[in-house]
Design a protein around this motif. Structure first.
Motif, PDB file in Angstrom:
ATOM      1  N   GLY A 147       0.788  -1.228   0.000  1.00 39.29           N
ATOM      2  CA  GLY A 147       0.000   0.000   0.000  1.00 39.29           C
ATOM      3  C   GLY A 147       0.819   1.275   0.000  1.00 39.29           C
ATOM      4  O   GLY A 147       0.262   2.382  -0.034  1.00 39.29           O
ATOM      5  N   THR A 148       2.153   1.151   0.032  1.00 36.88           N
ATOM      6  CA  THR A 148       3.008   2.336  -0.013  1.00 36.88           C
ATOM      7  C   THR A 148       2.948   2.955  -1.404  1.00 36.88           C
ATOM      8  O   THR A 148       3.135   2.254  -2.401  1.00 36.88           O
ATOM      9  N   PRO A 149       2.681   4.256  -1.519  1.00 41.25           N
ATOM     10  CA  PRO A 149       2.597   4.888  -2.838  1.00 41.25           C
ATOM     11  C   PRO A 149       3.897   4.721  -3.624  1.00 41.25           C
ATOM     12  O   PRO A 149       4.996   4.776  -3.056  1.00 41.25           O
ATOM     13  N   LEU A 150       3.754   4.488  -4.914  1.00 39.87           N
ATOM     14  CA  LEU A 150       4.902   4.346  -5.802  1.00 39.87           C
ATOM     15  C   LEU A 150       5.015   5.633  -6.617  1.00 39.87           C
ATOM     16  O   LEU A 150       4.085   5.990  -7.351  1.00 39.87           O
ATOM     17  N   THR A 151       6.125   6.332  -6.491  1.00 39.89           N
ATOM     18  CA  THR A 151       6.295   7.624  -7.152  1.00 39.89           C
ATOM     19  C   THR A 151       7.659   7.695  -7.827  1.00 39.89           C
ATOM     20  O   THR A 151       8.506   6.810  -7.664  1.00 39.89           O
ATOM     21  N   TRP A 152       7.842   8.747  -8.615  1.00 38.35           N
ATOM     22  CA  TRP A 152       9.194   9.067  -9.073  1.00 38.35           C
ATOM     23  C   TRP A 152       9.372  10.578  -9.115  1.00 38.35           C
ATOM     24  O   TRP A 152       8.403  11.334  -9.169  1.00 38.35           O
ATOM     25  N   ASP A 153      10.633  10.993  -9.067  1.00 39.40           N
ATOM     26  CA  ASP A 153      10.997  12.412  -9.109  1.00 39.40           C
ATOM     27  C   ASP A 153      11.329  12.788 -10.541  1.00 39.40           C
ATOM     28  O   ASP A 153      12.148  12.129 -11.193  1.00 39.40           O
ATOM     29  N   GLU A 154      10.696  13.841 -11.027  1.00 44.48           N
ATOM     30  CA  GLU A 154      10.801  14.252 -12.432  1.00 44.48           C
ATOM     31  C   GLU A 154      11.226  15.710 -12.523  1.00 44.48           C
ATOM     32  O   GLU A 154      10.642  16.582 -11.881  1.00 44.48           O
ATOM     33  N   SER A 155      12.252  15.967 -13.343  1.00 42.63           N
ATOM     34  CA  SER A 155      12.683  17.343 -13.567  1.00 42.63           C
ATOM     35  C   SER A 155      12.297  17.834 -14.952  1.00 42.63           C
ATOM     36  O   SER A 155      12.564  18.981 -15.319  1.00 42.63           O
ATOM     37  N   GLY A 156      11.653  16.971 -15.742  1.00 41.28           N
ATOM     38  CA  GLY A 156      11.186  17.376 -17.055  1.00 41.28           C
ATOM     39  C   GLY A 156       9.733  17.798 -17.003  1.00 41.28           C
ATOM     40  O   GLY A 156       9.269  18.361 -16.007  1.00 41.28           O
ATOM     41  N   ALA A 157       8.992  17.495 -18.064  1.00 45.51           N
ATOM     42  CA  ALA A 157       7.582  17.880 -18.127  1.00 45.51           C
ATOM     43  C   ALA A 157       6.702  16.701 -17.765  1.00 45.51           C
ATOM     44  O   ALA A 157       7.061  15.545 -17.958  1.00 45.51           O
TER      45      ALA A 157
ATOM     46  N   LEU B  32       3.015  10.317  -9.324  1.00 44.40           N
ATOM     47  CA  LEU B  32       2.467   9.051  -8.851  1.00 44.40           C
ATOM     48  C   LEU B  32       2.521   8.035  -9.992  1.00 44.40           C
ATOM     49  O   LEU B  32       1.933   8.245 -11.055  1.00 44.40           O
ATOM     50  N   ALA B  33       3.231   6.946  -9.767  1.00 48.06           N
ATOM     51  CA  ALA B  33       3.381   5.916 -10.792  1.00 48.06           C
ATOM     52  C   ALA B  33       2.133   5.040 -10.858  1.00 48.06           C
ATOM     53  O   ALA B  33       1.437   4.845  -9.864  1.00 48.06           O
ATOM     54  N   ASN B  34       1.884   4.490 -12.048  1.00 42.71           N
ATOM     55  CA  ASN B  34       0.727   3.617 -12.259  1.00 42.71           C
ATOM     56  C   ASN B  34       1.143   2.401 -13.086  1.00 42.71           C
ATOM     57  O   ASN B  34       0.766   2.262 -14.254  1.00 42.71           O
ATOM     58  N   PRO B  35       1.942   1.496 -12.521  1.00 45.18           N
ATOM     59  CA  PRO B  35       2.407   0.343 -13.294  1.00 45.18           C
ATOM     60  C   PRO B  35       1.289  -0.593 -13.725  1.00 45.18           C
ATOM     61  O   PRO B  35       1.421  -1.307 -14.722  1.00 45.18           O
ATOM     62  N   ALA B  36       0.153  -0.586 -13.001  1.00 42.06           N
ATOM     63  CA  ALA B  36      -0.948  -1.483 -13.348  1.00 42.06           C
ATOM     64  C   ALA B  36      -1.464  -1.227 -14.758  1.00 42.06           C
ATOM     65  O   ALA B  36      -2.031  -2.132 -15.387  1.00 42.06           O
ATOM     66  N   ALA B  37      -1.270  -0.017 -15.265  1.00 42.37           N
ATOM     67  CA  ALA B  37      -1.733   0.317 -16.611  1.00 42.37           C
ATOM     68  C   ALA B  37      -1.058  -0.526 -17.684  1.00 42.37           C
ATOM     69  O   ALA B  37      -1.566  -0.630 -18.809  1.00 42.37           O
ATOM     70  N   TRP B  38       0.074  -1.153 -17.350  1.00 44.43           N
ATOM     71  CA  TRP B  38       0.829  -1.931 -18.326  1.00 44.43           C
ATOM     72  C   TRP B  38       0.496  -3.420 -18.284  1.00 44.43           C
ATOM     73  O   TRP B  38       0.922  -4.171 -19.169  1.00 44.43           O
ATOM     74  N   GLY B  39      -0.234  -3.854 -17.277  1.00 43.25           N
ATOM     75  CA  GLY B  39      -0.537  -5.278 -17.183  1.00 43.25           C
ATOM     76  C   GLY B  39       0.709  -6.110 -16.937  1.00 43.25           C
ATOM     77  O   GLY B  39       1.720  -5.617 -16.429  1.00 43.25           O
ATOM     78  N   ASP B  40       0.654  -7.375 -17.309  1.00 48.19           N
ATOM     79  CA  ASP B  40       1.739  -8.322 -17.040  1.00 48.19           C
ATOM     80  C   ASP B  40       2.822  -8.209 -18.121  1.00 48.19           C
ATOM     81  O   ASP B  40       2.850  -8.969 -19.095  1.00 48.19           O
ATOM     82  N   VAL B  41       3.728  -7.277 -17.929  1.00 44.39           N
ATOM     83  CA  VAL B  41       4.759  -7.005 -18.936  1.00 44.39           C
ATOM     84  C   VAL B  41       5.756  -8.157 -19.030  1.00 44.39           C
ATOM     85  O   VAL B  41       5.984  -8.904 -18.077  1.00 44.39           O
ATOM     86  N   ILE B  42       6.367  -8.268 -20.205  1.00 44.55           N
ATOM     87  CA  ILE B  42       7.405  -9.280 -20.437  1.00 44.55           C
ATOM     88  C   ILE B  42       8.716  -8.819 -19.799  1.00 44.55           C
ATOM     89  O   ILE B  42       9.137  -7.667 -19.950  1.00 44.55           O
TER      90      ILE B  42
END
Length: 293
Positions: free
Chosen positions: A169-179, A189-199
């Motif tokens: 349940g810990t939020p998954l994030t990343w630090d971004e210096s671009g747009a 806030l990252a959303n890896p679930a959007a990719w499903g079961d990646v290879i």
């Protein structure tokens, strides 16, 4: 103890000639490293041995040198470090978050078509590809062993929901210096679930881009990942893998893409936008830089 200098990298695949989009990414990494008294690395991502060729690697070095860029030696080639990716995959296997899959592209397409014919909406990833059905996800250990021994081509996939559940349940994030859509502190806030079961690996290829890039960045001590906006959403998967493998998080910077006349991002088949083509036409490195930076 002195501060560790920042580390930047440019990581092309030697499966074609560099174009203006590559030049932009390489120059930004080089310039940002220079501005911060950091290190600039060149990494050759040659996992796909069916498409990667030595002559393209030679051309990459020639084009970058012509642009006035310099990088540390030796250059890291992914094909020299297959054991590192195998170790990372084994660790994920021990966590119970990978499974072998055997559905072909044709079978996936048929499953999607059947679902949509029944009026169901099939989920797609940020690149528009349908998510994997995951039929093998619930196989028993003996069924998986039989599958691997069957001789069918297979891929190791990440069990996305199980992997996410390990975050507790810990939020998954990343630090971004671009747009990008971020808060005032540059946190996304990252959303890896959007990719499903990646290879993560295939029987004919020891690692996927997702797995090898996070392993390489960690082993090379990369602190700043500067790359095109086309990889912005893939960062969600990379952050998940970094958490699962206990790897450090770099600072991300996703830069604009250079588009072709058709409005699409450049590809290595666009010979008229290749660095070698500009050099052959008598253009100078300064003129190429003025076009893109």
């Amino acid at each position: 103890m002195p501060d560790t200098p920042p580390v930047f990298r440019f990581a092309p695949s030697p499966n074609g000639l560099l174009h203006l989009g590559h030049a932009l990414s390489a120059m930004l990494n080089h310039d940002m490293a220079k501005a911060t008294n950091g290190r600039f690395l060149l990494r050759i991502e040659d996992i796909d041995q069916t498409r990667c060729r030595p002559e393209f690697e030679t051309a990459i070095s020639r084009d970058l040198a012509w642009l006035g860029l310099d990088w540390e030696r030796p250059v890291r080639r992914q094909s020299d470090h297959l054991d590192a990716y195998a170790s990372a995959l084994e660790r994920l296997n021990e966590l119970g978050v990978v499974y072998p899959s055997v559905m072909t592209r044709g079978e996936i397409k048929a499953a999607v078509a059947e679902a949509e014919a029944d009026g169901r909406t099939w989920p797609r990833d940020p690149d528009g590809s349908p998510l994997y059905p995951g039929r093998e996800r619930t196989c028993s250990a003996s069924e998986r062993a039989d599958l691997l021994a069957s001789g069918r081509a297979y891929a190791w996939r990440l069990d996305m929901q199980k992997a996410i559940s390990l975050l507790g349940g810990t939020p998954l994030t990343w630090d971004e210096s671009g747009a990008g859509p971020m808060d005032e502190a540059g946190v996304i806030l990252a959303n890896p679930a959007a990719w499903g079961d990646v290879i993560l690996s295939r029987s004919d290829a020891p690692s996927s881009y997702h797995l090898s890039v996070v392993v390489d960045d960690a082993l090379q001590g990369v602190t700043h990942v500067v790359r095109g906006r086309d990889l912005y959403h893939a960062t969600s998967v990379h952050r998940l893998l970094q958490r699962l493998l206990d790897l450090p998080q770099p600072l991300y910077h996703h830069h604009r893409l250079i588009l072709g006349p058709d409005g699409r991002k450049l590809s290595k088949s666009n010979q008229d936008t290749g660095i070698a083509a500009f050099r052959a036409a008598g253009r100078t490195p300064e003129e190429v830089r003025a076009l893109i930076v």
